[in-house]
Write a protein that holds these residues in place. Structure first.
Motif, mmCIF file in Angstrom:
data_model
loop_
_atom_site.group_PDB
_atom_site.id
_atom_site.type_symbol
_atom_site.label_atom_id
_atom_site.label_comp_id
_atom_site.label_asym_id
_atom_site.label_seq_id
_atom_site.Cartn_x
_atom_site.Cartn_y
_atom_site.Cartn_z
ATOM 1 N N SER A 1 70.936 25.292 83.293
ATOM 2 C CA SER A 1 69.904 24.502 82.213
ATOM 3 C C SER A 1 70.827 23.058 81.987
ATOM 4 C CB SER A 1 71.197 25.383 80.730
ATOM 5 O OG SER A 1 70.745 24.723 79.809
ATOM 6 N N ARG A 2 71.618 22.884 82.523
ATOM 7 C CA ARG A 2 72.192 21.414 82.184
ATOM 8 C C ARG A 2 71.295 20.562 83.222
ATOM 9 N NH1 ARG A 2 77.464 22.975 81.863
ATOM 10 N NH2 ARG A 2 77.727 23.541 84.332
ATOM 11 N N ASN A 3 70.903 20.761 84.265
ATOM 12 C CA ASN A 3 70.244 19.904 85.583
ATOM 13 C C ASN A 3 68.711 19.734 84.856
ATOM 14 O OD1 ASN A 3 71.447 19.679 88.099
ATOM 15 N ND2 ASN A 3 71.568 21.475 87.541
ATOM 16 N N VAL A 4 68.472 21.426 84.837
ATOM 17 C CA VAL A 4 66.974 21.101 83.938
ATOM 18 C C VAL A 4 66.551 20.043 82.205
ATOM 19 C CG1 VAL A 4 65.038 22.386 82.174
ATOM 20 C CG2 VAL A 4 66.016 23.466 84.474
ATOM 21 N N GLN A 5 67.478 20.376 81.585
ATOM 22 C CA GLN A 5 68.241 19.436 80.529
ATOM 23 C C GLN A 5 67.695 17.348 81.219
ATOM 24 O OE1 GLN A 5 71.774 20.588 78.122
ATOM 25 N NE2 GLN A 5 70.326 22.467 77.028
ATOM 26 N N ASN A 6 68.095 17.243 82.041
ATOM 27 C CA ASN A 6 68.319 15.835 82.753
ATOM 28 C C ASN A 6 67.053 15.947 83.612
ATOM 29 O OD1 ASN A 6 68.461 14.374 85.503
ATOM 30 N ND2 ASN A 6 70.671 13.733 84.229
ATOM 31 N N LEU A 7 66.249 16.338 84.260
ATOM 32 C CA LEU A 7 64.784 16.677 84.140
ATOM 33 C C LEU A 7 63.938 16.139 82.800
ATOM 34 C CD1 LEU A 7 64.292 18.992 87.358
ATOM 35 C CD2 LEU A 7 65.012 16.664 87.166
ATOM 36 N N GLU A 8 63.713 17.360 82.226
ATOM 37 C CA GLU A 8 63.215 16.913 81.218
ATOM 38 C C GLU A 8 63.747 15.664 80.329
ATOM 39 O OE1 GLU A 8 62.741 19.865 77.656
ATOM 40 O OE2 GLU A 8 64.645 20.289 78.875
ATOM 41 N N ALA A 9 65.212 14.721 80.033
ATOM 42 C CA ALA A 9 65.234 13.495 79.684
ATOM 43 C C ALA A 9 65.026 12.180 80.640
ATOM 44 C CB ALA A 9 66.312 13.063 79.300
ATOM 45 N N ARG A 10 64.542 12.696 81.514
ATOM 46 C CA ARG A 10 63.466 11.868 82.949
ATOM 47 C C ARG A 10 62.248 11.707 82.616
ATOM 48 N NH1 ARG A 10 66.550 12.430 88.117
ATOM 49 N NH2 ARG A 10 64.627 10.707 88.445
ATOM 50 N N GLY A 11 61.546 12.977 82.036
ATOM 51 C CA GLY A 11 59.960 12.848 81.637
ATOM 52 C C GLY A 11 59.419 13.762 82.768
ATOM 53 N N LEU A 12 60.743 14.169 83.750
ATOM 54 C CA LEU A 12 59.654 15.461 84.634
ATOM 55 C C LEU A 12 59.686 16.700 84.855
ATOM 56 C CD1 LEU A 12 62.383 13.277 87.014
ATOM 57 C CD2 LEU A 12 59.842 12.918 86.932
ATOM 58 N N VAL A 13 60.529 17.624 83.806
ATOM 59 C CA VAL A 13 60.419 18.811 83.212
ATOM 60 C C VAL A 13 59.314 19.133 81.604
ATOM 61 C CG1 VAL A 13 60.134 20.662 83.313
ATOM 62 C CG2 VAL A 13 61.306 19.565 85.665
ATOM 63 N N ARG A 14 58.980 20.270 81.223
ATOM 64 C CA ARG A 14 58.596 20.364 80.099
ATOM 65 C C ARG A 14 58.611 20.946 79.756
ATOM 66 N NH1 ARG A 14 53.622 17.747 80.622
ATOM 67 N NH2 ARG A 14 52.884 19.965 81.206
#
Length: 141
Positions: A66-79
């Motif tokens: 979850s923490r890694n996904v949130q990081n990718l979301e914050a970078r605009g890489l994952v929705r």
């Protein structure tokens, strides 16, 4: 012989740390970690999967993922869309996430080829198969 030489768990953790450091160094110019690359690939291969689905398929803790996904979301890489919480939200790569995954793939391929040069193609394949078999045995034990 000591525990370090005989214990599959000890050796697996040491190997995982070394491989992670190696891939982290390879992906660093792209601003990616080995874990983030794995997540991009996993999400790209299973568009619409939930975080829990990914955690189960990767055999990792959903909280860490979850923490890694949130990081990718914050970078605009994952929705993450729809649902509530980790079990409900569906994950998809953004256009930027797809582009980064495409850019990272040759880096991964080159890094794997370098390992193969050091170890040999057959030894690398054999080692990879043995690790997968060991993981299955641990689940069954």
């Amino acid at each position: 012989m000591g525990v370090a030489a005989e214990c599959p768990g000890f050796q697996a953790r040491a190997t995982a740390r070394a491989i992670t450091r190696y891939y982290n160094a390879c992906f660093k110019p792209l601003g990616l970690t080995a874990e983030q690359f794995s997540l991009l690939v996993g999400i790209g291969a299973a568009e619409g999967a939930t975080l829990v689905d990914l955690a189960v398929s990767a055999g990792v803790d959903a909280t860490t993922l979850s923490r890694n996904v949130q990081n990718l979301e914050a970078r605009g890489l994952v929705r993450a869309e729809g649902g509530r919480g980790r079990a409900g939200k569906r994950l998809n790569l953004t256009r930027s996430g797809r582009r980064l995954m495409v850019d990272a793939f040759p880096v991964w391929k080159s890094a794997k080829a370098e390992l193969s040069r050091h170890l040999g193609d057959e030894q690398l394949r054999s080692t990879t198969r043995a690790m997968a078999e060991l993981a299955k045995a641990a689940v069954l034990a």
